[in-house]
Motif scaffolding. Structure first.
Motif, short mmCIF file in Angstrom:
data_model
loop_
_atom_site.label_atom_id
_atom_site.label_comp_id
_atom_site.label_asym_id
_atom_site.label_seq_id
_atom_site.Cartn_x
_atom_site.Cartn_y
_atom_site.Cartn_z
N SER A 164 0.82 -1.21 0.00
CA SER A 164 0.00 0.00 0.00
C SER A 164 0.86 1.26 0.00
N GLY A 165 1.93 1.25 0.77
CA GLY A 165 2.82 2.40 0.78
C GLY A 165 3.50 2.63 -0.56
N SER A 166 3.85 1.52 -1.25
CA SER A 166 4.45 1.66 -2.57
C SER A 166 3.44 2.17 -3.59
N ALA A 167 2.18 1.68 -3.51
CA ALA A 167 1.16 2.13 -4.46
C ALA A 167 0.80 3.60 -4.25
N PHE A 168 0.85 4.07 -2.99
CA PHE A 168 0.50 5.46 -2.69
C PHE A 168 1.74 6.36 -2.67
N LYS A 169 2.88 5.85 -3.16
CA LYS A 169 4.12 6.63 -3.29
C LYS A 169 4.58 7.20 -1.95
N GLY A 170 4.51 6.35 -0.93
CA GLY A 170 4.97 6.77 0.39
C GLY A 170 3.96 7.52 1.22
N ARG A 171 2.80 7.80 0.67
CA ARG A 171 1.77 8.50 1.43
C ARG A 171 0.92 7.50 2.20
N CYS A 172 0.24 7.99 3.21
CA CYS A 172 -0.62 7.14 4.03
C CYS A 172 -2.07 7.49 3.75
N ALA A 173 -2.84 6.48 3.35
CA ALA A 173 -4.25 6.72 3.04
C ALA A 173 -5.12 6.83 4.29
N LEU A 174 -4.63 6.35 5.42
CA LEU A 174 -5.43 6.37 6.65
C LEU A 174 -5.67 7.80 7.10
N PHE A 175 -6.91 8.11 7.44
CA PHE A 175 -7.32 9.42 7.93
C PHE A 175 -7.11 10.54 6.90
N SER A 176 -7.04 10.17 5.62
CA SER A 176 -6.93 11.20 4.59
C SER A 176 -8.29 11.89 4.40
N SER A 177 -8.25 13.17 4.09
CA SER A 177 -9.47 13.95 3.89
C SER A 177 -9.49 14.48 2.46
N GLY A 178 -10.68 14.57 1.91
CA GLY A 178 -10.83 15.08 0.54
C GLY A 178 -12.28 15.27 0.20
N TYR A 179 -12.53 15.57 -1.05
CA TYR A 179 -13.90 15.82 -1.52
C TYR A 179 -13.97 15.48 -3.00
N TRP A 180 -15.19 15.24 -3.45
CA TRP A 180 -15.47 14.96 -4.85
C TRP A 180 -15.91 16.24 -5.54
N THR A 181 -15.48 16.40 -6.76
CA THR A 181 -15.86 17.56 -7.54
C THR A 181 -16.10 17.15 -8.98
N THR A 182 -16.89 17.90 -9.67
CA THR A 182 -17.19 17.66 -11.08
C THR A 182 -16.80 18.90 -11.86
N LYS A 183 -15.68 18.79 -12.53
CA LYS A 183 -15.15 19.89 -13.33
C LYS A 183 -14.54 19.34 -14.59
N ASP A 184 -14.04 20.24 -15.39
CA ASP A 184 -13.30 19.85 -16.58
C ASP A 184 -11.82 19.89 -16.22
N PRO A 185 -11.25 18.74 -15.89
CA PRO A 185 -9.85 18.75 -15.46
C PRO A 185 -8.87 19.04 -16.58
N GLY A 186 -9.30 18.94 -17.82
CA GLY A 186 -8.45 19.28 -18.95
C GLY A 186 -7.21 18.42 -19.04
N GLU A 187 -6.07 19.07 -19.02
CA GLU A 187 -4.81 18.36 -19.22
C GLU A 187 -4.40 17.53 -18.01
N VAL A 188 -5.05 17.74 -16.88
CA VAL A 188 -4.64 17.01 -15.67
C VAL A 188 -4.91 15.52 -15.83
N ILE A 189 -6.05 15.18 -16.40
CA ILE A 189 -6.38 13.76 -16.58
C ILE A 189 -6.42 13.37 -18.05
N GLY A 190 -6.26 14.32 -18.94
CA GLY A 190 -6.18 13.99 -20.35
C GLY A 190 -7.50 13.62 -20.97
N GLN A 191 -8.63 14.11 -20.45
CA GLN A 191 -9.94 13.82 -21.01
C GLN A 191 -10.69 15.12 -21.23
N GLN A 192 -11.68 15.07 -22.11
CA GLN A 192 -12.53 16.21 -22.41
C GLN A 192 -13.89 16.02 -21.74
#
Length: 245
Positions: free
Chosen positions: A32-60
Motif C-alpha cells: 500500500s505504501g508503494s502504491a501510494f508513493k509513500g503516502r498514508c491513506a489512513l485518515f486522509s481527507s478530501g472531496y469529490w468535484t465535477t469539473k473539466d480537469p483538462g490536461e490534468v487527466i487527459g480527457q474532455q
C-alpha cells in the motif's frame, strides 16, 4: 508430559502463528505504501468535484474525480508496520529459544520470565492501539472515497473506479483490509502470549519457592526413618489365662 513442557510447546506455537500474522500485516502495508508513493491513506481527507480537469487527466468534458485535501499522517501507517515487523522478529527469536529450552529440558529464570511478561503486556497494548488506529483510519478513507456513502458504489468496489489521483488505487481496500485482519490477529496472539508468559512465570515462581524446602523435607524423612529403625519394638504383655467356672 510435564506442565512446563506443555507451556513451552504452546508458547512456541503462539510465536509461530504470530510470525505468520505479522508477515500478513507487513506485506500489505508495504504494498500500500508503494502504491501510494509513500503516502498514508489512513485518515486522509478530501472531496469529490465535477469539473473539466483538462490536461490534468487527459480527457474532455465534465468528469467527477476525487481531490485529496490532506493525506493522512505517516505515523498511522508506520505504527502498524512497526508492530508487524517487531512481531515477526520477536516471534523468530523467542520461538528459537523455546525450541532450545524444549531440547535442553529447562526453562527461563524467574527474572527472565518476569521480563517476558512485562514485554508481552506492553506490546499487547501497542498492537491493540495500532489495530484500532488502522481500523478507524480505513473507515475514514472509505468515507472519503465513497463521499460518505453518496457514491453509487462501496469502498471495496471503488478499487475499480478511476479516482484520477496520482497514486495507484486499484487494490487499496484489499491490502488495507488484509493488514487490518492480520493486525487484529497479532493482537489476539499477543494476548495469548501474555497469558502463557504469566503461567510460565507462576510455574517458575512455584518451583523457586518449593525448591529450598525439598532438601529439608528429605532430611526430616531420613531422620525419622533412622529413629524408627534404631528404637526397639516394645514386647507384648503376656496373655492373662482365662479360668472358666
Amino acid at each position: 508430559m510435564e506442565l512446563d513442557r506443555r507451556l513451552l510447546l504452546a508458547h512456541c506455537a503462539a510465536h509461530a502463528l504470530s510470525m505468520a500474522a505479522g508477515l500478513l500485516a507487513v506485506v500489505p502495508m508495504a504494498l500500500s505504501g508503494s502504491a501510494f508513493k509513500g503516502r498514508c491513506a489512513l485518515f486522509s481527507s478530501g472531496y469529490w468535484t465535477t469539473k473539466d480537469p483538462g490536461e490534468v487527466i487527459g480527457q474532455q468534458g465534465d468528469v467527477s474525480y476525487l481531490v485529496v485535501r490532506q493525506w493522512g499522517p505517516p505515523a498511522a501507517c508506520q505504527l502498524a508496520t512497526f508492530v508487524g515487523i517487531f512481531t515477526v522478529l520477536y516471534g523468530a527469536a523467542q520461538g528459537w529459544r523455546s525450541l532450545f529450552y524444549l531440547h535442553g529440558r529447562h526453562d527461563d529464570t524467574l527474572f527472565s520470565s518476569f521480563l517476558t511478561v512485562l514485554l508481552s503486556v506492553c506490546v499487547l497494548f501497542l498492537s491493540g492501539g495500532a489495530s484500532v488506529i488502522l481500523s478507524l483510519g480505513l473507515v475514514s478513507w472509505c468515507d472519503t472515497v465513497t463521499d460518505h456513502n453518496r457514491q453509487p458504489y462501496s469502498c471495496a468496489e471503488s478499487q475499480s473506479v478511476p479516482l484520477y489521483l496520482d497514486v495507484n488505487t486499484s487494490s487499496f481496500y484489499t491490502e488495507l483490509s488484509l493488514a487490518q485482519a492480520a493486525l487484529w490477529a497479532v493482537t489476539a496472539l499477543w494476548l495469548a502470549q501474555s497469558i502463557l508468559a504469566f503461567l510460565r512465570l507462576y510455574h517458575s515462581h512455584s518451583q523457586h519457592i518449593g525448591r529450598p524446602c525439598r532438601p529439608r523435607e528429605k532430611e526430616l524423612l531420613l531422620e525419622q526413618s533412622v529413629s524408627d529403625a534404631g528404637s526397639p519394638t516394645p514386647p507384648h504383655p503376656p496373655a492373662t489365662p482365662t479360668i472358666f467356672v
